[in-house]
Write a protein that holds these residues in place. Structure first.
Motif, mmCIF file in Angstrom:
data_model
loop_
_atom_site.group_PDB
_atom_site.id
_atom_site.type_symbol
_atom_site.label_atom_id
_atom_site.label_comp_id
_atom_site.label_asym_id
_atom_site.label_seq_id
_atom_site.Cartn_x
_atom_site.Cartn_y
_atom_site.Cartn_z
ATOM 1 N N LYS B 134 52.550 33.990 33.467
ATOM 2 C CA LYS B 134 51.071 34.588 33.334
ATOM 3 C C LYS B 134 50.782 35.932 33.926
ATOM 4 O O LYS B 134 50.433 36.798 33.454
ATOM 5 N N LEU B 138 50.280 39.739 32.426
ATOM 6 C CA LEU B 138 49.128 40.522 32.755
ATOM 7 C C LEU B 138 49.880 41.953 33.236
ATOM 8 O O LEU B 138 49.195 42.968 32.570
ATOM 9 N N THR B 168 40.046 40.064 31.612
ATOM 10 C CA THR B 168 40.975 39.334 31.333
ATOM 11 C C THR B 168 41.804 38.754 32.644
ATOM 12 O O THR B 168 42.115 37.511 32.846
ATOM 13 N N VAL B 172 42.250 34.999 33.832
ATOM 14 C CA VAL B 172 43.550 34.447 34.015
ATOM 15 C C VAL B 172 43.830 34.032 35.459
ATOM 16 O O VAL B 172 44.519 32.898 35.750
ATOM 17 N N GLU B 175 42.120 30.692 36.086
ATOM 18 C CA GLU B 175 42.769 29.509 35.487
ATOM 19 C C GLU B 175 43.992 29.240 36.548
ATOM 20 O O GLU B 175 44.359 28.116 36.986
#
Lengths: 152, 359
Positions: B134, B138, B168, B172, B175
């Motif tokens: 993840k 990014l 964003t 992210v 999360e």
């Protein structure tokens, strides 16, 4: 891919790479990219390996190690050079200690470009290596059969 | 007293993707001494200053290591900027620091995964690496690269992060934080993990100080050193405390690194909250003349960049001292008296980066 009868095992060695390609090779093994779906397993033992995946260029100290690992692998074998350093020496080509790409020491079959090589490119290279490995083992089997026939 | 024998470890070993060779002198499964020999990844990139000019060197320096690549570039650029008296615009500094903290998250997650793999907890290894992807996504979104970004240049950065991307990133990380809490629970409260890590490879505060340990390895032993507190990049504007632990075993090192991930996420939030607008890089004219000593905090500890320039476009000397090199004596100390089965784990707990060490 088509007809692959065996699951080739992979040996990874870090030549003189900057780790960038190495962590991408490791990322290929994780669930996101998952090369294990092609039956490829990363093994630490050269004697059980079929595909030699090498990152980084060759320098004076690791030349003997790379040669030894290559010799320890059973035939048929396929060599994949991952990353621009393994292909030509890359950004370190002018360094005093770098002899050049992997092909200065052992024969290379597949070149994967990139700095650092992306997992998709590495998987593409490995899949090509699997095909080549299959072709070579078929040829070896064919030769064996012929020699047996001659003996009879 | 048993018979002493020598077991070679590496350079090609299943646990470490990188080549390091150790001669382990053992006596009944216990390590008496470990003799390292390095040099398998030596490229001699410091010597390239004679062939590449100081702008091109940024891209060479970034390839010292693929894991903390951004921070190498940052350290070198800040050193040259200090020689040339270039003031980087605030937005440039913030962008650099955001990428630096993201590198820290991805490096620590990578390490946690490798650690889990070293003690045989394969599913945890995959979970850590899944989360790392993840952060890499990014990076790809903001810089275009996954490992080596090449966004640093002398005077600032090459790419900007727009408001949409920042949003964003925030979502992210939110999360990720919830998922990280689950992983933290497994690492810190699972009894199988505890039995492999607790009390293994203890390094006392005195030893850590005397052997010159750096980064999380030293902080886990209670030495409170963090180069970020010296204030480079955007760190003077941010509110944080170095994370330390007093215990000094492998478990403490794991604990410190997990907490540093949360700290890095918090720092990124702070930076996005007060992101200044304006230019991202300053105009640089002329050639550097003078010398400077730059210290930056990398995921693995303190890295030192020494730059000496003579007024031409080629530098006189560029020297890098990396954290793993500082941590090697400490690692050899923890290896003494350890079980042979714990060797891969102990080598991993310093978070070795051999290609940094040998350059």
């Amino acid at each position: 891919m088509g007809n692959v009868k065996r699951s080739p095992w992979l040996l990874h060695y870090d030549g003189s790479s900057c780790n960038g390609c190495d962590i991408e090779v490791l990322a290929c093994l994780t669930p996101v990219y998952d090369v294990e779906r092609f039956g490829v397993i990363n093994t630490g033992d050269p004697m059980q390996a079929d595909i030699f995946l090498i990152t980084g260029g060759i320098n004076t100290q690791n030349q003997a190690v790379v040669k030894q690992l290559y010799d320890q692998m059973p035939k048929p074998k396929v060599v994949v050079a991952v990353g621009v350093c393994a292909c030509t020496g890359g950004v370190f080509k002018d360094c005093y200690n770098i002899l050049g790409g992997v092909d200065t020491t052992i024969p290379v079959d597949i070149y994967v470009p990139g700095c650092a090589a992306r997992p998709q490119a590495i998987i593409d290279g490995v899949v090509k290596a699997v095909e080549l490995f299959q072709k070579r083992s078929d040829e070896m089997e064919q030769k064996k059969k012929e020699s047996r026939k001659e003996q009879k | 007293m048993g018979k002493q024998s020598i077991i070679p470890f590496g350079p090609q070993h299943p646990v470490l993707p990188e080549p390091i060779h150790l001669d382990l002198v053992i006596e009944d499964e216990k390590i008496v001494e470990a003799i390292p020999s390095i040099g398998f990844v030596h490229r001699g990139l410091e010597g390239l200053v004679k062939k590449k000019d100081f702008n091109e060197m940024t891209y060479v320096v970034e390839r010292t290591c693929g894991i903390c690549s951004f921070m190498h570039g940052m350290g070198y650029c800040e050193a040259v900027e200090n020689v040339m008296n270039v003031e980087v615009p605030d937005r440039g500094k913030y962008l650099r620091t955001i990428w630096a903290e993201m590198s820290r998250i991805h490096s620590h997650l990578l390490w946690l995964g490798l650690l889990a793999d070293a003690f045989g907890f394969e599913s945890l290894f995959y979970q850590c690496w899944r989360m790392r992807e993840k952060v890499l996504d990014l990076f790809e979104l903001t810089t275009g690269g996954r490992c080596i970004f090449s966004v640093n240049k002398i005077g600032g950065v090459l790419k900007d992060i727009d408001a949409e991307m920042l949003q964003t990133m925030l979502s992210v990380f939110e999360e990720m934080e919830t998922e990280l809490k689950t992983i933290r629970k497994t690492f810190l409260f699972d009894y199988t993990v505890e039995s492999r890590l607790k009390g293994v490879g203890v390094l006392t505060k005195e030893q850590a100080h005397n052997l010159g340990a750096a980064g999380p390895f030293a902080r886990a032993s209670g030495v409170k050193i963090d180069m970020r507190t010296r204030g480079y990049g955007a760190y003077p504007d941010l509110d944080f405390e170095p994370i330390t632990s007093e215990i000094g075993d492998s478990f403490a090192r794991c604990d410190v690194r997990i907490n540093e991930i949360f700290q890095a996420i918090d720092l990124i939030r702070q930076m996005i909250g007060k992101m200044p607008s304006g230019e991202i890089s300053a105009v640089v004219k002329g050639n550097p003349n003078g010398e400077y000593f730059m210290r930056v905090e990398q995921p693995r500890g303190e890295a030192i960049y020494y730059v000496k320039a003579n007024g031409s476009k080629f530098l006189d000397r560029m020297r890098v001292r990396t954290p793993t090199f500082a941590n090697l004596p400490g690692m050899l100390e923890t290896l003494k008296g350890a079980d042979l089965a714990d060797v891969p784990l102990l080598i991993l707990t310093i978070d070795p980066c051999i290609s940094c060490t040998e350059r």
